[in-house]
Motif scaffolding. Structure first.
Motif, PDB file in Angstrom:
ATOM      1  N   VAL A 141      81.016   9.940 -19.834  1.00 25.44           N
ATOM      2  CA  VAL A 141      80.081   9.023 -20.476  1.00 25.44           C
ATOM      3  C   VAL A 141      80.120   7.654 -19.808  1.00 25.44           C
ATOM      4  O   VAL A 141      79.095   7.026 -19.598  1.00 25.44           O
ATOM      5  CB  VAL A 141      80.405   8.902 -21.974  1.00 25.44           C
ATOM      6  N   VAL A 145      77.013   5.165 -18.591  1.00 24.39           N
ATOM      7  CA  VAL A 145      76.785   3.830 -19.132  1.00 24.39           C
ATOM      8  C   VAL A 145      76.697   2.797 -18.021  1.00 24.39           C
ATOM      9  O   VAL A 145      75.845   1.912 -18.036  1.00 24.39           O
ATOM     10  CB  VAL A 145      77.931   3.416 -20.061  1.00 24.39           C
ATOM     11  N   LEU A 148      73.451   3.150 -16.372  1.00 23.36           N
ATOM     12  CA  LEU A 148      72.400   2.676 -17.279  1.00 23.36           C
ATOM     13  C   LEU A 148      72.377   1.150 -17.297  1.00 23.36           C
ATOM     14  O   LEU A 148      71.316   0.526 -17.231  1.00 23.36           O
ATOM     15  CB  LEU A 148      72.660   3.215 -18.688  1.00 23.36           C
TER      16      LEU A 148
ATOM     17  N   PHE B  29      77.308  11.529 -32.322  1.00 23.00           N
ATOM     18  CA  PHE B  29      78.167  11.842 -31.176  1.00 23.00           C
ATOM     19  C   PHE B  29      79.424  12.567 -31.652  1.00 23.00           C
ATOM     20  O   PHE B  29      79.883  13.509 -31.024  1.00 23.00           O
ATOM     21  CB  PHE B  29      78.547  10.575 -30.415  1.00 23.00           C
ATOM     22  N   VAL B 227      72.789   2.165 -28.590  1.00 26.12           N
ATOM     23  CA  VAL B 227      73.599   2.968 -27.669  1.00 26.12           C
ATOM     24  C   VAL B 227      74.703   2.103 -27.063  1.00 26.12           C
ATOM     25  O   VAL B 227      75.877   2.485 -27.036  1.00 26.12           O
ATOM     26  CB  VAL B 227      72.724   3.589 -26.556  1.00 26.12           C
ATOM     27  N   LEU B 231      78.703   2.413 -27.491  1.00 26.36           N
ATOM     28  CA  LEU B 231      79.551   2.625 -26.321  1.00 26.36           C
ATOM     29  C   LEU B 231      80.627   1.553 -26.211  1.00 26.36           C
ATOM     30  O   LEU B 231      81.771   1.847 -25.884  1.00 26.36           O
ATOM     31  CB  LEU B 231      78.690   2.614 -25.063  1.00 26.36           C
ATOM     32  N   LEU B 235      82.696   5.504 -28.000  1.00 25.88           N
ATOM     33  CA  LEU B 235      81.850   6.511 -28.627  1.00 25.88           C
ATOM     34  C   LEU B 235      82.638   7.437 -29.525  1.00 25.88           C
ATOM     35  O   LEU B 235      83.717   7.885 -29.171  1.00 25.88           O
ATOM     36  CB  LEU B 235      81.178   7.354 -27.555  1.00 25.88           C
TER      37      LEU B 235
END
Lengths: 623, 295
Positions: A141, A145, A148, B29, B227, B231, B235
């Motif tokens: 993940v 990120v 992104l 999640f 999001v 994060l 998460l």
């Protein structure tokens, strides 16, 4: 760099040219049928998108790391290109206050592209180091990120740094008639991009990257350091993306922040996944399918069936043939493919691989390889001294010590929970010991990274089988072989067996081109053994190699292990529950109980030891 | 000092909305390992529902609960139509599915309502301020902070005191183990989507009050903030999501007030940059969720 000249260089280049020819040919046929400027523009845009998608494929396909950021790199490249390529007169009207004398710079489109690629790659180095730092791996993940965030930072900077980018409203625009003059640069860059993508996938770097894409932990255990390969993939892919972005800006004739943002991310990602993200052929197929589908939905949306001269006015389809249909199409294509065919139309099928298999001359089964002669001086010694491991309050190992020489096969037994697997995990660097040390022939390996330990000559197999499922049998063995070729210098490697010989020795020759995921259980175990042996280790550490096997199979495994260890000249350290197997194969056995060694000796001695019996049968069992 | 306190309250107000969004993302999640890029679409759908209601003459007092209901139903619908079909798929598949839904929903609004922004009027008190001593505080911020606190307490109560909450927390800790213990995974996942939808609905009310408009692309901003906040917090950690949301809100407001003139326009860019740095040095986020893999 390339394991097999014909398979990894000649065919990929030929296949790339063919792939390029098919895509360009389809485009030319379309423009011939649908003459007119709009069709020309559509095909040019498609070919530029294709370059972009190839760039994405190089990174996402080979590493499995999901990146939103490549379109962000595109934005960096696009603005750099525009700043250096646009005529000063045109810049003066949009960004008169640009710093660093940017207004007066004009170097021509070609040089501007080169600069854009270099600048963007420099950014990619920074991001790539950050990605490596965050432990990027398939499905991570954090990596998603970071990429992104890159996309949004570039977008915000493009909107906010008005002096340089022209902001949201003005943007940067080429003068009239100063845009992409012919399609030739697009052709050249596209062909180069496809060739680069295919060659990278077949190269050593690409193969190691794909191994860690499939199973990061297993790849590390085979001596692969994935960060190096991922960085290589990132830089190459960003260079391709930067070239594509420059061409896109040049073709459109202007750049605004929205040109490289979510919409373009969606478009290029859909193109990548519809065909198959793990294959360049698939990426190109996706570009074709999505371009066609989008154009079709655009025309249906604006004109309905009349676009094709079909008068179906009485059919009430207004509710579906509307403006906005292409976006609905893209969204649905993404959702639909993810639900029903998430690997894409052709998954990882590759045109040139298929051609290679069809046209190669018949291969003959390699000869049986002779066992390696070892002189006593060359023996390596593995020593784990006084190893203690605490998991929270639980002491899994309590001062356990073992030694093994590469001339012998040493067993490690003990009841469930005795600490056997923990000890192997400590030796292979997957668990850090609370105290104690691991050395090999004097070199300290305590808590070293897994891949360093593997390269030092200690390679393990896993209790719960960890092959590289999407690679073929031969490719599975090739990965550690390529690592060994470069990283391991053993004095006795003159006669090291080839990949094909190892595959044959494992009895897997007839399955050599089959995917590892398609093998049955026994063959998977044999492949894991051959894969471990291909690293040319001094020691093979086998974690329950016979678990789940029948009695006959596990007896066959004795011969297998002996043979494999023999042809690469490795010692063996083996854990198993199967006493028939252990006593049949081992020269010496250590017995662990409650984290400590309670007995050591020949199989007969250990079997006779009262402490061992007590550990297995309970303390009151008669000795 | 006065200014700092005002900024902190402003930041907490903003951060409260982000927390609600982030918590919804973290809940999902937790149960299905899905990073839900479609979460912002709940705001888009709610926005259009609110627009329709205002056109029919509803007042904010009726619209507010209606928005929450619409958000819950939309969340459940999206789960039913799309996410239920990709359960257990790879992270890649999950992320792209949610990404596809994000685009699909906004495209549908472009198709049937039009790409233009639809406006409605905010309630009169939104920009009113009250003075406490020398500090001027927006009533809106106080309402947001208060309602968020209540919503979070209610969520904590649901998670700690109900059977569903226990099942949800168990599933978030280890989904397979929870299933083996006889927890109905269908129901937990649907419950998670409903809870997530409700939290997003409350966030939507405030978001719409502030914005006073909705458009097909309205979902992008709240989705991003949610999001990112989830994060930042790490998460899967629900406490982390709340901390992440508040940190994000505070960081935005404080940066905007501290950065010099032209750079203030780049606040979002700076925040994103900081987040990237955070992930480079602390990939697990602020609050780490332990997870181990047996080898």
């Amino acid at each position: 760099m390339f394991p097999n000249h014909r398979r990894d260089i000649v065919f990929p280049i030929a296949g790339s040219v063919l792939l390029f020819g098919i895509l360009v040919g389809a485009g030319l046929i379309y423009t011939a049928v649908q003459s007119g400027g709009a069709a020309d523009k559509l095909i040019t845009a498609m070919l530029i998108d294709a370059i972009m998608v190839v760039g994405l494929q190089i990174y996402i396909g080979n590493t499995g790391v999901f990146s939103f950021g490549h379109v962000g790199f595109g934005a960096i490249a696009g603005y750099t290109f525009a700043l250096f390529a646009i005529d000063p007169v045109d810049k003066l009207t949009r960004i008169p206050n640009a710093p660093f004398g940017l207004v007066d710079v004009s170097v021509g489109a070609f040089m501007a592209t080169v600069i854009a690629v270099l600048v963007t790659v420099a950014f990619a180095v920074v991001i790539g180091v950050g990605l490596a730092r965050s432990g990027a791996r398939s499905g991570a993940v954090a990596a998603t990120v970071i990429t992104l965030a890159l996309l949004f930072v570039t977008h915000e900077v493009a909107r906010g740094w008005v002096d340089v980018t022209g902001g949201d409203r003005a943007g940067l625009t080429f003068g009239i008639g100063e845009t992409l003059p012919s399609r030739m640069p697009v052709y050249l860059v596209l062909l180069a991009a496809i060739v680069i993508a295919r060659l990278f996938a077949q190269s050593r770097s690409g193969r190691l990257a794909k191994a860690s894409r499939d199973d990061d932990l297993a790849a590390r255990a085979m001596g692969v350091n994935p960060t190096v390969q991922q960085l290589a993939a990132l830089l190459i892919s960003v260079a391709v993306v930067a070239a594509a972005a420059s061409l896109r800006v040049y073709e459109v004739g202007s750049i605004l922040p929205g040109l490289f943002f979510f919409d373009y991310t969606l478009l290029t990602l859909v193109m990548l996944v519809v065909g198959g993200r793990n294959s360049v052929t698939g990426a190109m197929l996706g570009v074709g399918v999505i371009t066609a589908g989008r154009e079709l939905s655009r025309r249906l949306g604006s004109e309905g069936f009349e676009a094709f001269g079909i008068g179906l006015d009485e059919v009430p389809l207004d509710w579906i043939f509307r403006e906005g249909l292409p976006r609905v199409f893209l969204g649905l294509a993404m959702i639909g493919f993810m639900i029903w065919r998430s690997d894409g139309l052709i998954a990882d099928w590759e045109l040139d691989n298929w051609l290679f298999r069809r046209f190669r001359s018949k291969e003959s089964t390699p000869d049986v390889v002779a066992l390696m002669d070892l002189d006593d001086d060359a023996a390596a010694e593995l020593r784990a001294a006084d190893v203690t491991v605490d998991f929270g309050g639980f002491r899994a190992l309590n001062g356990a010590s073992i030694t093994a020489s590469s001339h012998e096969i040493v067993g490690l037994i003990g009841p469930n929970g005795a600490g056997k697997t923990t000890l192997v995990n400590v030796i292979t660097g997957m668990v850090e010991p609370t105290s104690g040390e691991v050395t090999m022939t004097g070199t300290d390996l305590t808590a070293a990274p897994s891949h360093t330990i593997a390269r030092a000559g200690l390679v393990r197999t896993f209790q719960n089988l960890r092959l590289f499922p999407s690679l073929t049998v031969r490719e599975n063995v090739e990965v550690p072989y390529l690592v060994a070729e470069r990283s391991i210098n053993r004095s006795d490697d003159k006669s090291r067996p080839s990949v094909d010989e190892l595959v044959a020795a494992a009895g897997l020759w007839e399955y050599r081109d089959r995917r590892a995921s398609a093998l049955d259980y026994g063959n998977s175990r044999r492949l894991e053994l051959a894969r471990a042996a291909a690293l040319q280790p001094s020691f093979l550490l086998l974690d329950e190699p016979t678990s789940g096997m029948s009695d006959t199979e596990s007896l066959e495994m004795i011969a297998q292990v002996r043979h494999m260890a023999g042809i690469v000249g490795a010692g063996v350290l083996v854990i198993d529950h199967d006493l028939a197997f252990i006593t049949g194969i081992c020269d010496r056995i250590y017995c662990l109980d409650q984290g400590a060694v309670i007995a050591v000796g020949t199989p007969a001695e250990v079997q006779a030891d009262p402490g061992v019996r007590a550990a297995y049968l309970g303390t009151n069992a008669p000795a | 000092m006065t200014e700092l306190i005002q900024n902190v309250i402003d930041g907490l107000g903003r951060g409260s909305i982000y927390s609600l969004l982030a918590l919804g993302i973290a809940v999902i999640f937790g149960v299905m390992h899905l990073l839900n890029f479609a979460h912002g679409e709940l705001i888009t759908v709610s926005g259009y529902a609110a627009y329709w209601a205002f056109s029919s003459g509803w007042s904010w007092y009726l619209v507010a609960p209606m928005v929450v209901v619409v958000s819950v139903l939309t969340s459940l619908l999206i789960e039913r139509i799309a996410f239920s079909r990709v359960r257990g798929a790879s992270d890649f598949t999950l992320v792209l599915t949610s990404f596809g839904i994000h685009f699909f929903v906004s495209a549908v609004f472009v198709m049937y309502v039009g790409a233009r922004v639809k406006t409605f009027s905010e309630p009169g008190w939104v920009f009113d301020t009250i003075s406490i001593g020398s500090i001027n505080v927006e009533i809106f911020d106080l309402v947001v902070i208060g309602v968020t606190a209540i919503a979070l307490l209610a969520t904590v109560a649901i998670l700690q005191k109900t059977m569903f909450g226990l099942a949800l927390r168990a599933s978030a800790a280890d989904f397979d183990a929870a299933r083996l213990m006889g927890i109905n995974s269908d129901r937990v996942i649907r419950g998670a989507f409903a809870l997530s939808g409700a939290l997003a609905g409350i966030a939507a009310i405030f978001w719409l009050m502030r914005a006073g408009s909705t458009a097909p692309s309205s979902g992008i901003d709240p989705m991003l903030k949610g999001v990112l906040a989830a994060l930042i917090g790490g998460l899967g950690s629900m406490r982390g999501a709340v901390i992440g949301g508040l940190s994000l809100g505070l960081a935005e407001v404080l940066l905007r007030s501290q950065l010099p003139g032209t750079a203030a326009a780049l606040t979002d860019g700076v925040v994103f940059g900081l987040i990237a740095l955070l992930f480079i040095f602390r990939p697990q986020g602020l609050v780490s969720v332990a997870h181990a893999e047996r080898v």
